[in-house]
Design a protein around this motif. Structure first.
Motif, PDB file in Angstrom:
ATOM      1  N   SER A  36      -4.938  10.054  12.973  1.00 41.88           N
ATOM      2  CA  SER A  36      -5.592   8.839  13.451  1.00 41.88           C
ATOM      3  C   SER A  36      -4.544   7.854  13.962  1.00 41.88           C
ATOM      4  CB  SER A  36      -6.402   8.210  12.312  1.00 41.88           C
ATOM      5  OG  SER A  36      -6.941   6.983  12.697  1.00 41.88           O
ATOM      6  N   ILE A  37      -4.725   7.368  15.193  1.00 42.11           N
ATOM      7  CA  ILE A  37      -3.814   6.376  15.766  1.00 42.11           C
ATOM      8  C   ILE A  37      -4.578   5.080  15.993  1.00 42.11           C
ATOM      9  CG2 ILE A  37      -2.204   5.823  17.622  1.00 42.11           C
ATOM     10  CD1 ILE A  37      -1.926   8.784  18.208  1.00 42.11           C
ATOM     11  N   HIS A  38      -4.061   3.986  15.445  1.00 45.36           N
ATOM     12  CA  HIS A  38      -4.671   2.668  15.610  1.00 45.36           C
ATOM     13  C   HIS A  38      -3.750   1.814  16.483  1.00 45.36           C
ATOM     14  CE1 HIS A  38      -7.677   3.290  12.369  1.00 45.36           C
ATOM     15  NE2 HIS A  38      -6.740   4.083  11.887  1.00 45.36           N
ATOM     16  N   TYR A  39      -4.154   1.602  17.734  1.00 50.26           N
ATOM     17  CA  TYR A  39      -3.375   0.768  18.642  1.00 50.26           C
ATOM     18  C   TYR A  39      -3.741  -0.706  18.440  1.00 50.26           C
ATOM     19  CZ  TYR A  39      -2.291   5.172  20.977  1.00 50.26           C
ATOM     20  OH  TYR A  39      -1.854   6.448  21.245  1.00 50.26           O
ATOM     21  N   ASN A  40      -2.882  -1.573  18.964  1.00 53.44           N
ATOM     22  CA  ASN A  40      -3.061  -3.028  18.789  1.00 53.44           C
ATOM     23  C   ASN A  40      -3.229  -3.389  17.319  1.00 53.44           C
ATOM     24  OD1 ASN A  40      -3.168  -3.676  21.688  1.00 53.44           O
ATOM     25  ND2 ASN A  40      -5.100  -2.541  21.654  1.00 53.44           N
ATOM     26  N   THR A  41      -2.541  -2.646  16.477  1.00 57.73           N
ATOM     27  CA  THR A  41      -2.653  -2.833  15.026  1.00 57.73           C
ATOM     28  C   THR A  41      -1.262  -2.981  14.437  1.00 57.73           C
ATOM     29  OG1 THR A  41      -4.660  -1.482  14.976  1.00 57.73           O
ATOM     30  CG2 THR A  41      -3.554  -1.867  12.875  1.00 57.73           C
ATOM     31  N   GLU A  42      -0.937  -4.164  13.992  1.00 59.68           N
ATOM     32  CA  GLU A  42       0.394  -4.446  13.457  1.00 59.68           C
ATOM     33  C   GLU A  42       0.412  -4.265  11.941  1.00 59.68           C
ATOM     34  OE1 GLU A  42       3.551  -8.193  13.194  1.00 59.68           O
ATOM     35  OE2 GLU A  42       1.886  -8.229  14.637  1.00 59.68           O
ATOM     36  N   ALA A  43       1.358  -3.495  11.456  1.00 56.36           N
ATOM     37  CA  ALA A  43       1.530  -3.355  10.005  1.00 56.36           C
ATOM     38  C   ALA A  43       2.094  -4.656   9.446  1.00 56.36           C
ATOM     39  CB  ALA A  43       2.461  -2.192   9.690  1.00 56.36           C
ATOM     40  N   ALA A  44       1.490  -5.154   8.389  1.00 57.36           N
ATOM     41  CA  ALA A  44       1.925  -6.430   7.811  1.00 57.36           C
ATOM     42  C   ALA A  44       2.666  -6.245   6.498  1.00 57.36           C
ATOM     43  CB  ALA A  44       0.714  -7.346   7.603  1.00 57.36           C
ATOM     44  N   HIS A  45       2.096  -5.458   5.574  1.00 52.93           N
ATOM     45  CA  HIS A  45       2.693  -5.303   4.247  1.00 52.93           C
ATOM     46  C   HIS A  45       2.488  -3.872   3.741  1.00 52.93           C
ATOM     47  CE1 HIS A  45       3.095  -9.645   4.028  1.00 52.93           C
ATOM     48  NE2 HIS A  45       1.806  -9.765   4.315  1.00 52.93           N
ATOM     49  N   ILE A  46       3.488  -3.391   3.009  1.00 51.95           N
ATOM     50  CA  ILE A  46       3.327  -2.143   2.257  1.00 51.95           C
ATOM     51  C   ILE A  46       2.949  -2.531   0.837  1.00 51.95           C
ATOM     52  CG2 ILE A  46       4.457  -0.035   1.449  1.00 51.95           C
ATOM     53  CD1 ILE A  46       6.327  -0.249   3.868  1.00 51.95           C
ATOM     54  N   LEU A  47       1.856  -1.970   0.360  1.00 52.95           N
ATOM     55  CA  LEU A  47       1.322  -2.336  -0.953  1.00 52.95           C
ATOM     56  C   LEU A  47       1.728  -1.303  -2.003  1.00 52.95           C
ATOM     57  CD1 LEU A  47      -2.282  -3.414   0.137  1.00 52.95           C
ATOM     58  CD2 LEU A  47      -0.198  -4.806   0.020  1.00 52.95           C
ATOM     59  N   PHE A  48       2.049  -1.782  -3.191  1.00 54.17           N
ATOM     60  CA  PHE A  48       2.501  -0.933  -4.287  1.00 54.17           C
ATOM     61  C   PHE A  48       1.591  -1.154  -5.497  1.00 54.17           C
ATOM     62  CE2 PHE A  48       6.038  -1.569  -1.508  1.00 54.17           C
ATOM     63  CZ  PHE A  48       6.811  -0.415  -1.580  1.00 54.17           C
ATOM     64  N   ASP A  49       1.459  -0.086  -6.319  1.00 53.30           N
ATOM     65  CA  ASP A  49       0.674  -0.244  -7.548  1.00 53.30           C
ATOM     66  C   ASP A  49       1.565  -0.816  -8.650  1.00 53.30           C
ATOM     67  OD1 ASP A  49       2.226   1.837  -8.594  1.00 53.30           O
ATOM     68  OD2 ASP A  49       0.648   3.352  -8.379  1.00 53.30           O
ATOM     69  N   GLN A  50       1.018  -0.913  -9.865  1.00 56.64           N
ATOM     70  CA  GLN A  50       1.759  -1.528 -10.967  1.00 56.64           C
ATOM     71  C   GLN A  50       2.977  -0.726 -11.397  1.00 56.64           C
ATOM     72  OE1 GLN A  50      -1.175  -1.800 -14.040  1.00 56.64           O
ATOM     73  NE2 GLN A  50      -1.288   0.416 -14.401  1.00 56.64           N
ATOM     74  N   ASN A  51       3.027   0.541 -10.985  1.00 57.81           N
ATOM     75  CA  ASN A  51       4.191   1.375 -11.275  1.00 57.81           C
ATOM     76  C   ASN A  51       5.164   1.443 -10.099  1.00 57.81           C
ATOM     77  OD1 ASN A  51       3.313   2.179 -13.926  1.00 57.81           O
ATOM     78  ND2 ASN A  51       1.781   3.488 -12.910  1.00 57.81           N
ATOM     79  N   ASN A  52       4.996   0.543  -9.159  1.00 60.01           N
ATOM     80  CA  ASN A  52       5.855   0.449  -7.963  1.00 60.01           C
ATOM     81  C   ASN A  52       5.794   1.702  -7.095  1.00 60.01           C
ATOM     82  OD1 ASN A  52       6.689  -2.140  -8.656  1.00 60.01           O
ATOM     83  ND2 ASN A  52       8.451  -1.393  -9.822  1.00 60.01           N
ATOM     84  N   ARG A  53       4.617   2.333  -7.086  1.00 54.94           N
ATOM     85  CA  ARG A  53       4.394   3.453  -6.191  1.00 54.94           C
ATOM     86  C   ARG A  53       3.552   2.976  -5.007  1.00 54.94           C
ATOM     87  NH1 ARG A  53       2.262   7.596 -10.750  1.00 54.94           N
ATOM     88  NH2 ARG A  53       0.810   5.822 -10.881  1.00 54.94           N
ATOM     89  N   ILE A  54       3.865   3.482  -3.810  1.00 56.75           N
ATOM     90  CA  ILE A  54       3.121   3.074  -2.616  1.00 56.75           C
ATOM     91  C   ILE A  54       1.663   3.496  -2.750  1.00 56.75           C
ATOM     92  CG2 ILE A  54       2.823   3.555  -0.148  1.00 56.75           C
ATOM     93  CD1 ILE A  54       5.858   3.679   0.087  1.00 56.75           C
ATOM     94  N   GLU A  55       0.765   2.581  -2.403  1.00 57.10           N
ATOM     95  CA  GLU A  55      -0.656   2.920  -2.443  1.00 57.10           C
ATOM     96  C   GLU A  55      -1.366   2.647  -1.109  1.00 57.10           C
ATOM     97  OE1 GLU A  55      -2.607   0.752  -5.501  1.00 57.10           O
ATOM     98  OE2 GLU A  55      -2.204  -1.230  -4.635  1.00 57.10           O
ATOM     99  N   ALA A  56      -0.786   1.813  -0.244  1.00 56.81           N
ATOM    100  CA  ALA A  56      -1.440   1.529   1.035  1.00 56.81           C
ATOM    101  C   ALA A  56      -0.514   0.718   1.930  1.00 56.81           C
ATOM    102  CB  ALA A  56      -2.744   0.759   0.815  1.00 56.81           C
ATOM    103  N   VAL A  57      -0.891   0.653   3.205  1.00 55.50           N
ATOM    104  CA  VAL A  57      -0.276  -0.283   4.153  1.00 55.50           C
ATOM    105  C   VAL A  57      -1.383  -1.213   4.637  1.00 55.50           C
ATOM    106  CG1 VAL A  57       0.860  -0.562   6.380  1.00 55.50           C
ATOM    107  CG2 VAL A  57       1.503   1.343   4.888  1.00 55.50           C
ATOM    108  N   MET A  58      -1.137  -2.511   4.538  1.00 54.68           N
ATOM    109  CA  MET A  58      -2.108  -3.498   5.019  1.00 54.68           C
ATOM    110  C   MET A  58      -1.714  -3.930   6.424  1.00 54.68           C
ATOM    111  SD  MET A  58      -3.064  -7.294   3.529  1.00 54.68           S
ATOM    112  CE  MET A  58      -3.755  -6.680   1.989  1.00 54.68           C
TER     113      MET A  58
END
Length: 529
Positions: free
Chosen positions: A270-292
């Protein structure tokens, strides 16, 4: 791969491999095990991967991982894929943002694109010459795919340096023979050059500054002066170009980027154009869980591949507490690379009297002082002219010509315009960029194309500030970080975060495509672990 030559020179293999990788040679790559790694991960949907940035590195990573069945989401702030490998339309003309020439066929790009199953969807054109160099004192054209012809042409202009010219290029050819053909020599030329700078290597053979300028003509491709470029790196990167010739993706570099994007989408990525990545989100164990993204939407991820500026990534997207101080120091001690000023011109007539494709119009041949640009006035910089219609018939619409004039530039002369530029108050900035463009045009008019200014139908000017606007690269860098320090590792100290861009692997089409492949494989290895 076996290294050629005697071991008595205590050749440092580890350092050599780093140099080799910087030079982007396919001989340094392990081509085995990709499929096996992917095949050993049964539940691929449990490992969503987000790629930030649809430059060539991000596109290649996403194409590999989506091709092996992973859930890949690619976020791109622009409306089209490619980063600097893009084109844009103005009236009857389609201008290429960055591509002049590269090595594709017979090199790493062909191997990667074959691996992805899309090489046959692309076509390349070969440049008609290696380079033409025009100065007030001499005018020489170096032939393409003809090392002996290059030696001959330069020796005719500089007969008193003939032996040194022949020795220099013969050593470059020896490096390519050792690397690709496995030829063995009593003394490894790779071992010898790995210890030298380009300036030191040239000085072993020639003294004339004009000759040195010609030998180092491609150093601008790497953004460093000869005293800062490793001789082995230059020999490999330039040697492949010398032997195989320069190539251009038809009809524009956008075709390469679009073909990679199509590959991802056909693989259900999936490619999302005109979409700027703002933050990388981490869980309580400092593992990546999403990109906002900038709209607040969350894109699930177990791993993130960053094909964006490393300073922006670490300063804006990753929580500061998760960036180890040592890694922060590694980034801070690096300098951004040079940027560029480009004048794109669409002419209302064909330029038939010049058959060359890339021409360097040179005022100063000193390889150490102001080699890339004039620090007194950018309008007096050495400039490169590219006549795209000399590549293949039909580049422009009938009866017209597409060309560009460019020079490298640091950010210093543009910094004073930055605030007003981003506040959309560009009057002073526009006057300066137009002054420089007009001076470039006058110089080309005087030396190469009489009455050029009378035939301009379309003109567009790009500066380091333009580059910042479209890429967010600090200071409008076109090569990421300077190449005068070791590359950053693709695997960051932040678990699940990887790099695949010019900022980690060096600038240029080939290095970033290599970055995409290497990083995709690292992700697979870690997911297996």
């Amino acid at each position: 791969m076996k290294l050629s030559g005697e071991r008595s020179n205590k050749f440092n293999r580890r350092k050599f491999i780093k140099t080799l990788l910087m030079a982007s040679s396919a001989a340094a790559i392990d081509w085995t095990g990709f499929g096996a790694l992917a095949g050993s991960i049964p539940d691929k949907n449990k490992f969503p991967i987000v790629v930030i940035g649809a430059g060539l590195g991000g596109l290649v990573s996403a194409a590999y991982l989506s091709g092996y069945g992973f859930d890949v989401t690619l976020l791109e702030q622009h409306s089209i894929p490619g980063g600097y490998a893009t084109s844009f339309d103005r009236e009857d003309f389609t201008f290429d943002v960055s591509l002049h020439a590269t090595v594709a066929e017979h090199g790493m790009p062909q191997m990667i694109l074959n691996d992805l199953g899309i090489w046959d969807k692309l076509k390349v054109a070969y440049t008609p010459e290696l380079r033409r160099i025009v100065t007030p004192k001499f005018d020489v054209t170096l032939p393409a795919k003809d090392p002996e012809g290059v030696k001959k042409e330069l020796s005719q202009v500089f007969p008193y340096e003939k032996q040194g010219i022949y020795n220099f290029y013969t050593q470059m050819e020896q490096v390519i023979s050792e690397l690709w053909s496995g030829k063995r020599f009593k003394n490894s030329m790779m071992g010898k050059l790995e210890k030298l700078s380009l300036e030191q290597w040239m000085s072993l053979h020639v003294n004339d500054p004009d000759v040195k300028y010609c030998l180092a003509i491609f150093s601008g491709y790497y953004g460093l002066s000869p005293s800062k470029i490793n001789a082995l790196f230059y020999a490999i990167a330039t040697g492949e170009y010398l032997v195989h010739g320069g190539q251009y993706y038809k009809a524009r570099s956008q075709d390469l980027s679009d073909t990679l994007a199509d590959c991802i989408e056909k693989n259900n990525g999936s490619i999302h154009y005109n979409t700027e990545a703002a933050h990388i989100l981490f869980d309580q164990n400092n593992r990546i869980e999403a990109v906002m993204d900038s709209t607040g939407k969350k894109h699930p991820a177990k791993a993130v591949i960053a094909n964006c500026s490393v300073p922006v990534l670490m300063n804006k997207m990753v929580p500061k507490k998760l960036v180890p101080p040592e890694f922060k120091q590694q980034i801070q001690k690096r300098n951004t690379s040079l940027s560029s000023v480009v004048v794109w011109l669409g002419l209302n007539k064909r330029i038939d009297h010049i058959k060359d494709y890339e021409i360097d119009l040179v005022q100063n041949t000193n390889t150490e002082e102001d080699q890339f640009f004039s620090k007194k006035d950018l309008a007096d910089a050495n400039i490169g002219i590219t006549l795209y219609d000399n590549l293949f018939e039909g580049y422009s619409v009938p009866g017209k010509t597409t060309l560009s004039i460019m020079c490298l530039s640091d950010f210093a002369p543009w910094k004073k315009f930055e605030k007003e530029y981003f506040n959309d108050q560009k009057n002073t900035y526009n006057k300066e960029k137009e002054r420089i463009a007009q001076r470039f045009i006058q110089r080309v008019e005087h030396a190469l194309i009489p009455n050029l200014s009378k035939h301009i139908e379309v003109m567009e000017i790009g500066t380091p500030l333009t580059n910042i606007f479209y890429t967010q690269n600090p200071e409008g860098a076109i090569y990421g970080f300077d190449r005068d320090m070791p590359q950053l590792k693709a695997k960051t100290p932040i678990k699940g975060l990887y790099l695949a861009s010019a900022w980690s692997h060096g600038g240029g089409y080939t290095p970033v495509m290599m970055a995409g492949r290497e990083t995709a494989k690292l992700v697979l290895k870690d997911l297996n672990g």
